[in-house]
Design an enzyme around this catalytic site. Structure first.
Site, PDB file in Angstrom:
ATOM      1  N   GLY A  25      44.495  47.396-115.102  1.00 12.32           N
ATOM      2  CA  GLY A  25      45.552  46.990-116.010  1.00 12.32           C
ATOM      3  C   GLY A  25      45.520  45.502-116.280  1.00 12.32           C
ATOM      4  O   GLY A  25      45.772  45.058-117.408  1.00 12.32           O
ATOM      5  N   GLN A  34      54.701  49.901-116.309  1.00 10.83           N
ATOM      6  CA  GLN A  34      55.748  50.592-115.568  1.00 10.83           C
ATOM      7  C   GLN A  34      56.380  51.738-116.348  1.00 10.83           C
ATOM      8  O   GLN A  34      56.940  52.655-115.762  1.00 10.83           O
ATOM      9  CB  GLN A  34      56.841  49.590-115.162  1.00 10.83           C
ATOM     10  CG  GLN A  34      56.390  48.561-114.153  1.00 10.83           C
ATOM     11  CD  GLN A  34      56.001  49.161-112.819  1.00 10.83           C
ATOM     12  OE1 GLN A  34      56.460  50.241-112.440  1.00 10.83           O
ATOM     13  NE2 GLN A  34      55.137  48.470-112.083  1.00 10.83           N
ATOM     14  N   SER A  63      48.245  50.764-116.646  1.00  5.98           N
ATOM     15  CA  SER A  63      47.418  50.837-115.445  1.00  5.98           C
ATOM     16  C   SER A  63      47.602  52.184-114.766  1.00  5.98           C
ATOM     17  O   SER A  63      48.730  52.593-114.472  1.00  5.98           O
ATOM     18  CB  SER A  63      47.797  49.709-114.477  1.00  5.98           C
ATOM     19  OG  SER A  63      46.928  49.656-113.379  1.00  5.98           O
ATOM     20  N   ALA A  64      46.491  52.885-114.514  1.00 11.71           N
ATOM     21  CA  ALA A  64      46.550  54.274-114.064  1.00 11.71           C
ATOM     22  C   ALA A  64      47.197  54.448-112.700  1.00 11.71           C
ATOM     23  O   ALA A  64      47.850  55.467-112.447  1.00 11.71           O
ATOM     24  CB  ALA A  64      45.146  54.873-114.048  1.00 11.71           C
ATOM     25  N   HIS A  65      47.038  53.486-111.801  1.00 17.22           N
ATOM     26  CA  HIS A  65      47.585  53.706-110.464  1.00 17.22           C
ATOM     27  C   HIS A  65      49.107  53.623-110.438  1.00 17.22           C
ATOM     28  O   HIS A  65      49.727  53.896-109.412  1.00 17.22           O
ATOM     29  CB  HIS A  65      46.967  52.734-109.452  1.00 17.22           C
ATOM     30  CG  HIS A  65      47.395  51.308-109.608  1.00 17.22           C
ATOM     31  ND1 HIS A  65      46.834  50.453-110.515  1.00 17.22           N
ATOM     32  CD2 HIS A  65      48.337  50.583-108.961  1.00 17.22           C
ATOM     33  CE1 HIS A  65      47.387  49.274-110.419  1.00 17.22           C
ATOM     34  NE2 HIS A  65      48.311  49.316-109.486  1.00 17.22           N
ATOM     35  N   CYS A  71      60.365  34.902 -98.629  1.00 22.58           N
ATOM     36  CA  CYS A  71      60.025  35.085 -97.216  1.00 22.58           C
ATOM     37  C   CYS A  71      58.874  36.078 -97.036  1.00 22.58           C
ATOM     38  O   CYS A  71      58.276  36.144 -95.964  1.00 22.58           O
ATOM     39  CB  CYS A  71      61.246  35.573 -96.444  1.00 22.58           C
ATOM     40  SG  CYS A  71      62.694  34.542 -96.650  1.00 22.58           S
TER      41      CYS A  71
END
Length: 473
Positions: free
Chosen positions: A69, A177, A194-196, A323
């Site tokens: 992506g 997303q 993005s495929a994942h 953090c």
């Protein structure tokens, strides 16, 4: 162990696994060759392209498979910017774009281009009018994500696309997303994904360039993927990615609405967390958002410590807190929104998440937060709020106050030290916090807003900065 970080990478979809294994046997050859194995590979590639294009809402010949992506974002941005160089060199993007867009913008600026960042409101949403205001004659490209990856807020893509079309400026939409949940609306020019993020294997991205969009691929070219993504592609992964996306679309059209079901679970978290855990800020747009994602920040909590506590309890979640970051700076998304960053937790539910898992998370979270706060010595009580006292403070002249030295101490310590002493100064007096932690610039004003105290401002200091707070309640 419940996995609640689908926004980073969704678990591999069962259909993707089956398609991947089958394609390893059938799709290993070069699809550019004319012999039998090559023709078989080409048929698989063409079928994958058609399936992905149908899911995205474009023509197959407009869609290119890329190695990721991020690669798609960079190729799309630089391809449009190069093609429109004579028009102008201004790049416009929102303040909450994915880091892939921001990194490309830095390269563009270093090469002599101009970058304009459009601010967002406290929910993380950009105003379409704000984008329209910066669409000057030298604008080459506008970049706008369809939905934010950290807080889930959906952007007004359709409206911004209409404004861009009126101005003759292409719009690139980072849809990483939102693509799992449906096509992106509007007359956008370029789209990436993005495929994942939807249960496909990693290493596959989508780049869509609609017909009529001026585009000049950059770098060495070859004959593959219309010259927009050179090199021998990972065909089995491409086939698996397209199969997963097709399966999601088919399930949404024929079966129960998974998006609606997950939205209900997220609503349970959004409502439950503030009731169960004190001093929590739920961030992002409460309505115009992704169905599976919710983000909240906890006062007086170290983000890394909280993630470890939840991990020990069996929950995998993410965070935008400084953090938990190697850069020691808060998430640029939370910073742009002006919300609390310490103790930040992002929950993004994968397909199939069970309601019982969400209920157990809500059972575990309060003790995890309490444990972390106890370790940091958070004060049990703070000054009582009083409307009369607030009026009295407003009428009083500023009084001498305290100075808290929190230099060399990371979040959430500066805010905790502020909370410990705010009750020791009279109404109208100030507390000055010395801190060299970048998160303090964001979290001290956010604490003031949550505690109805007055944030006076930031003053220079010999080291770090001095943050001045006036007690109002």
């Amino acid at each position: 162990m419940p996995y609640f970080d689908a926004a980073s990478a969704a678990p591999l979809h069962p259909v993707a696994r089956e398609a991947l294994l089958a394609a390893l046997d059938e799709g290993w050859a070069d699809p550019a060759r004319l012999y039998r194995e090559g023709r078989r590979a080409r048929l698989l590639l063409d079928a994958a392209r058609e399936a992905a294009a149908d899911a995205v809402g474009c023509r197959p010949d407009e869609l290119t498979f890329t190695p990721s992506g991020t690669h798609a974002v960079h190729s799309g941005m630089f391809g449009v910017l190069a093609a429109r160089r004579r028009v102008g060199r201004r790049l416009v993007h929102s303040a909450v774009e994915h880091s892939s867009v921001l990194h490309a913008a830095e390269v563009h600026a270093a090469a002599g281009g101009t970058v304009t960042e459009v601010p967002v409101d406290r929910t993380g949403r950009v105003a379409q009018a704000a984008v329209a205001d910066v669409l000057g004659g030298d604008t080459a490209l506008v970049c706008l994500q369809s939905a934010n990856h950290e807080v889930g807020t959906e952007q007004p893509v359709r409206e911004v696309a209409a404004r861009c079309r009126e101005a003759g400026v292409p719009l690139l939409v980072d849809a990483a997303q939102s693509v799992p949940w449906g096509p992106v609306p509007g007359a956008w020019s370029v789209l990436t994904a993005s495929a994942h993020k939807w249960g496909g294997p990693p290493g596959v991205g989508l780049l869509v360039v609609r017909k009529g969009t001026r585009f000049a691929p950059q770098g060495p070219l070859d004959e593959r993927e219309s010259g927009r993504s050179p090199g021998f592609g990972n065909l089995p992964a491409v086939v698996a990615a397209a199969a997963a996306l097709r399966a999601l679309r088919a399930a949404a059209e024929s079966g129960p609405d998974e998006a609606a079901r997950l939205r209900g679970l997220v609503e349970r978290i959004r409502a439950g967390v503030p009731e169960l855990v004190p001093d929590v800020e739920v961030v992002g747009d409460p309505v115009r958002r992704l169905p599976h994602l919710v983000t909240f920040s906890c006062l007086y909590v170290d983000g890394e410590a909280l993630l470890h506590e939840l991990d020990r309890a069996g929950f995998s979640v993410s965070s935008g807190s400084s953090c938990t970051s190697s850069t020691l700076t808060p998430s640029h998304v939370l910073r742009a929104m002006g919300v609390l960053s310490e103790g930040n937790v992002r929950v993004s539910l994968p397909y199939g998440t069970e309601a019982a898992e969400v209920e157990r998370f809500l059972t575990v979270l309060p003790e995890a937060v309490r444990s972390v706060r106890e370790r940091f010595g958070v004060p049990a009580q703070e000054p009582a709020r009083s409307a009369a006292g607030a009026r009295e403070a407003a009428a009083e002249p500023a009084a001498a106050g305290l100075v808290v030295d929190a230099l060399g101490r990371r979040c959430p310590v500066p805010v905790i030290e502020l909370a410990k002493v705010i009750g020791e100064v009279p109404l109208g007096a100030t507390v000055t916090v010395l801190s060299d932690d970048a998160a303090a610039r964001q979290d001290i004003p956010a604490w003031c807003a949550m505690r109805e105290q007055e944030y006076v401002g930031e003053e220079p200091a010999e080291r770090g900065a001095a943050y001045v707070v006036r007690r109002r309640v």
